[in-house]
Design an enzyme around this catalytic site. Structure first.
Site, PDB file in Angstrom:
ATOM      1  N   THR A  91       1.033  -1.018  -0.007  1.00  0.00           N
ATOM      2  CA  THR A  91      -0.136   0.058   0.188  1.00  0.00           C
ATOM      3  C   THR A  91       0.908   1.341   0.082  1.00  0.00           C
ATOM      4  O   THR A  91       2.066   1.150   0.670  1.00  0.00           O
ATOM      5  CB  THR A  91      -0.954   0.019   1.178  1.00  0.00           C
ATOM      6  OG1 THR A  91      -1.888   1.066   1.124  1.00  0.00           O
ATOM      7  CG2 THR A  91      -0.337   0.200   2.504  1.00  0.00           C
TER       8      THR A  91
ATOM      9  N   SER B 289     -12.644  -2.884  -5.373  1.00  0.00           N
ATOM     10  CA  SER B 289     -13.987  -3.557  -5.225  1.00  0.00           C
ATOM     11  C   SER B 289     -14.952  -2.680  -5.475  1.00  0.00           C
ATOM     12  O   SER B 289     -15.925  -3.182  -6.308  1.00  0.00           O
ATOM     13  CB  SER B 289     -13.932  -4.015  -3.688  1.00  0.00           C
ATOM     14  OG  SER B 289     -12.884  -4.644  -2.990  1.00  0.00           O
TER      15      SER B 289
ATOM     16  N   HIS C 101      -9.748 -11.652  -8.255  1.00  0.00           N
ATOM     17  CA  HIS C 101      -9.972 -11.426  -6.798  1.00  0.00           C
ATOM     18  C   HIS C 101     -11.125 -11.821  -6.423  1.00  0.00           C
ATOM     19  O   HIS C 101     -12.011 -11.611  -7.041  1.00  0.00           O
ATOM     20  CB  HIS C 101      -9.374  -9.970  -6.868  1.00  0.00           C
ATOM     21  CG  HIS C 101      -9.134  -9.523  -5.369  1.00  0.00           C
ATOM     22  ND1 HIS C 101     -10.008  -8.954  -4.375  1.00  0.00           N
ATOM     23  CD2 HIS C 101      -7.988  -9.576  -4.557  1.00  0.00           C
ATOM     24  CE1 HIS C 101      -9.783  -8.546  -3.318  1.00  0.00           C
ATOM     25  NE2 HIS C 101      -8.543  -9.172  -3.285  1.00  0.00           N
TER      26      HIS C 101
HETATM   27  N1  PLP Z   1      -8.312  -6.696  -7.571  1.00  0.00           N
HETATM   28  C1  PLP Z   1      -6.917  -7.155  -7.453  1.00  0.00           C
HETATM   29  C2  PLP Z   1      -6.338  -7.783  -8.630  1.00  0.00           C
HETATM   30  C3  PLP Z   1      -6.369  -7.143  -6.235  1.00  0.00           C
HETATM   31  O1  PLP Z   1      -5.193  -7.634  -5.969  1.00  0.00           O
HETATM   32  C4  PLP Z   1      -6.902  -6.693  -4.977  1.00  0.00           C
HETATM   33  C5  PLP Z   1      -6.344  -6.328  -3.683  1.00  0.00           C
HETATM   34  O2  PLP Z   1      -5.103  -6.753  -3.872  1.00  0.00           O
HETATM   35  C6  PLP Z   1      -8.278  -6.137  -5.209  1.00  0.00           C
HETATM   36  C7  PLP Z   1      -8.993  -6.368  -6.638  1.00  0.00           C
HETATM   37  C8  PLP Z   1      -9.001  -5.357  -4.309  1.00  0.00           C
HETATM   38  O3  PLP Z   1      -8.654  -4.048  -4.030  1.00  0.00           O
HETATM   39  P1  PLP Z   1      -9.223  -2.779  -3.087  1.00  0.00           P
HETATM   40  O4  PLP Z   1      -8.868  -3.358  -1.770  1.00  0.00           O
HETATM   41  O5  PLP Z   1      -8.810  -1.569  -3.576  1.00  0.00           O
HETATM   42  O6  PLP Z   1     -10.771  -2.986  -3.213  1.00  0.00           O
END
Ligand code: PLP
Length: 377
Positions: A15, A82, A125
Site C-alpha cells: 500500500t 472492489s 480477486h
Molecule cells: N483486484 C485485485 C487484482 C487485487 O489484487 C486487489 C487487492 O489486492 C483487489 C482487486 C481489491 O482491492 P481493493 O482493496 O482496492 O478493493
C-alpha cells in the site's frame, strides 16, 4: 499497529505512502468539503476531472476514456478496486436490462435479471465474486490457462450460456492477479466481449501503476475494446489509501443506473461538469484528487517510473536468488514486484517455513495456492 511500511513487511500487495500524499490528505481533512455534486465543491470535482485526465495520459489510455477527448468518456476516483468492479457490474447490468427490455418488452425485470451471467477467471480477486453477490447476478469462474484467462475459454463459456438461454452481460479481465500477478489476455477477451456485446471491465488494481512505464504497456493491448478500466494508485503509485482510479468509456450507463434526483441535490449547473454522486455508491466523497495532484506535481512522471522500475528490479534480484539456490523453486513467473517461491517438495514443508518466518516476528508474508500448490508470495 502492523507496520505496513516496514521494509520487512512483504504481505499482500503493497500500500502506498509518501509525504506529498500525507500533506494532501491533511489539507483535504482541513478543507473538509463533501464534493458529491459540482456545486457542492467545484474545485473538488474539477481537479478530479483534470487529475484523471493527467493520469490517463500517463498510462497512455485510449483517448475514448478521457474527458479531454471531448467524447463521453471520463474518470472518477473510487475508494477501492472492489467498488469499481461493483460499479462497472451495475452499469453493465443496467445497460443489458435496457437492451433486453427493448427486444422483449413482454419479459419482466426479474426474469431478465435471473438470466444475466458474468465472467471472470478462476484467478480473479475475491472482490469480483463479491460484486456478483452484491449485484445479485450469476458470476461464472472460467478456468485459466497458465493463470491467465484466454479468449477461447471465455468464448466457450459465453456460447454455452447462450445455448442454455442465459444472457451474458459482463466480464472482468484481470491485469496482475493477486495470487501470482498473471495477466489475462485482454487482447483476446476484448474481441470476444465486443462480439457478444459483453461489458469488459479491466481490474489492474496492483499492476496498473506499472503502465506508466512504456515497457509494460504490452499487457494493456486490447484496452480500446474495454468498457471500464481500474487501478489503484494507492497500491503502487505513492498515493496513500484511498485512491482507486476508474475510467468509463460511456459513464452514462452508470450515471443512469444510479440516478436518484431529490430536489435538495439539484443545481443550476447540472450537466456542465460531472456530478460524481452518480458515478459511485455513496453520496459523500472526500477531496481525494488533492493527493493525486500533490504526488504527480512533487515527483513527476520520471520519478514515479523510477519507483516502479526499482521495485521490479528488487523482484528480479530476489527471483534470481531463489533460482540459484537448489532448495528453492519459483511457483510462477516473476512479474512486476511479486515473487512466488517455495521450497522444493510438498506443501507441508512450505506451510512450516512460512509459519517459522512469520512466527519470528521479523518478516511478514502471506501464502497463496494455485492448483493445490502452496507457495510463499
Ligand atoms: N483486484 C485485485 C487484482 C487485487 O489484487 C486487489 C487487492 O489486492 C483487489 C482487486 C481489491 O482491492 P481493493 O482493496 O482496492 O478493493
Amino acid at each position: 499497529v502492523t507496520h505496513w511500511h516496514s521494509p520487512k513487511f512483504h504481505a499482500y500487495f503493497p500500500t502506498a505512502n509518501s509525504y506529498p500524499a500525507i500533506v494532501a490528505d491533511m489539507l483535504s481533512g482541513a478543507i473538509a468539503c463533501i464534493g458529491f455534486t459540482w456545486i457542492a465543491s467545484p474545485a473538488c470535482t474539477e481537479l478530479e476531472v483534470a487529475m484523471m485526465d493527467w493520469l490517463g495520459k500517463m498510462l497512455d489510455l485510449p483517448s475514448d476514456f478521457l474527458a479531454s477527448s471531448g467524447g463521453k468518456g471520463g474518470g472518477v476516483i473510487q475508494g477501492t478496486a472492489s467498488e469499481s468492479t461493483l460499479v462497472a457490474l451495475l452499469g453493465a447490468k443496467a445497460k443489458k436490462l435496457q437492451e433486453v427490455k427493448a427486444e422483449h418488452p413482454e419479459w419482466d425485470e426479474h426474469t431478465v435479471i435471473g438470466k444475466l451471467v458474468g465472467y471472470c477467471s478462476d484467478q480473479a480477486h475475491s472482490s469480483v465474486e463479491r460484486a456478483g453477490l452484491l449485484g445479485g447476478i450469476k458470476l461464472r469462474s472460467v478456468k485459466s490457462e497458465n493463470n491467465r484467462l484466454r479468449g477461447d475459454a471465455l468464448e466457450k463459456a459465453i456460447e454455452k450460456d447462450l445455448a442454455d438461454g442465459l444472457i451474458p452481460f459482463y466480464a472482468v479481465v484481470t491485469l496482475g492477479t493477486t495470487n501470482s500477478c498473471a495477466f489475462d489476455r485482454l487482447d483476446e477477451c476484448g474481441v470476444v466481449g465486443n462480439k457478444h456485446n459483453v461489458w469488459i471491465h479491466v481490474d489492474a488494481a496492483y499492476a496498473g501503476s506499472a503502465f506508466i512505464c512504456p515497457e509494460y504497456r504490452h499487457y494493456m493491448k486490447g484496452m480500446e475494446r474495454a468498457d471500464s478500466f481500474n487501478f489503484n494508485p494507492h497500491k503502487w503509485m505513492l498515493v496513500n489509501f484511498d485512491c482507486s482510479a476508474m475510467w468509463l468509456k460511456d459513464p452514462s450507463w452508470v450515471v443512469n443506473a444510479f440516478n436518484v434526483d431529490p430536489l435538495y441535490l439539484k443545481h443550476d449547473m447540472q450537466g456542465s461538469a460531472p456530478d460524481y454522486r452518480h458515478w459511485q455508491i455513496p453520496l459523500g466523497r472526500r477531496f481525494r484528487a488533492l493527493k493525486l495532484w500533490f504526488v504527480l506535481r512533487l515527483y513527476g512522471v520520471e520519478n514515479l517510473q523510477a519507483h516502479i522500475r526499482r521495485h521490479c528490479n528488487f523482484a528480479k534480484q530476489f527471483g534470481d536468488l531463489c533460482v540459484a539456490d537448489s532448495r528453492f523453486e519459483l511457483a510462477a513467473e516473476v512479474n512486476m514486484g511479486l515473487v512466488c517461491f517455495r521450497l522444493k517438495g510438498n506443501n507441508e514443508r512450505n506451510e512450516a517455513l512460512l509459519k517459522r518466518i512469520n512466527g519470528r516476528g521479523n518478516i511478514h508474508m502471506v501464502p497463496a495456492k494455485i492448483n493445490d500448490v502452496y507457495f510463499l508470495r
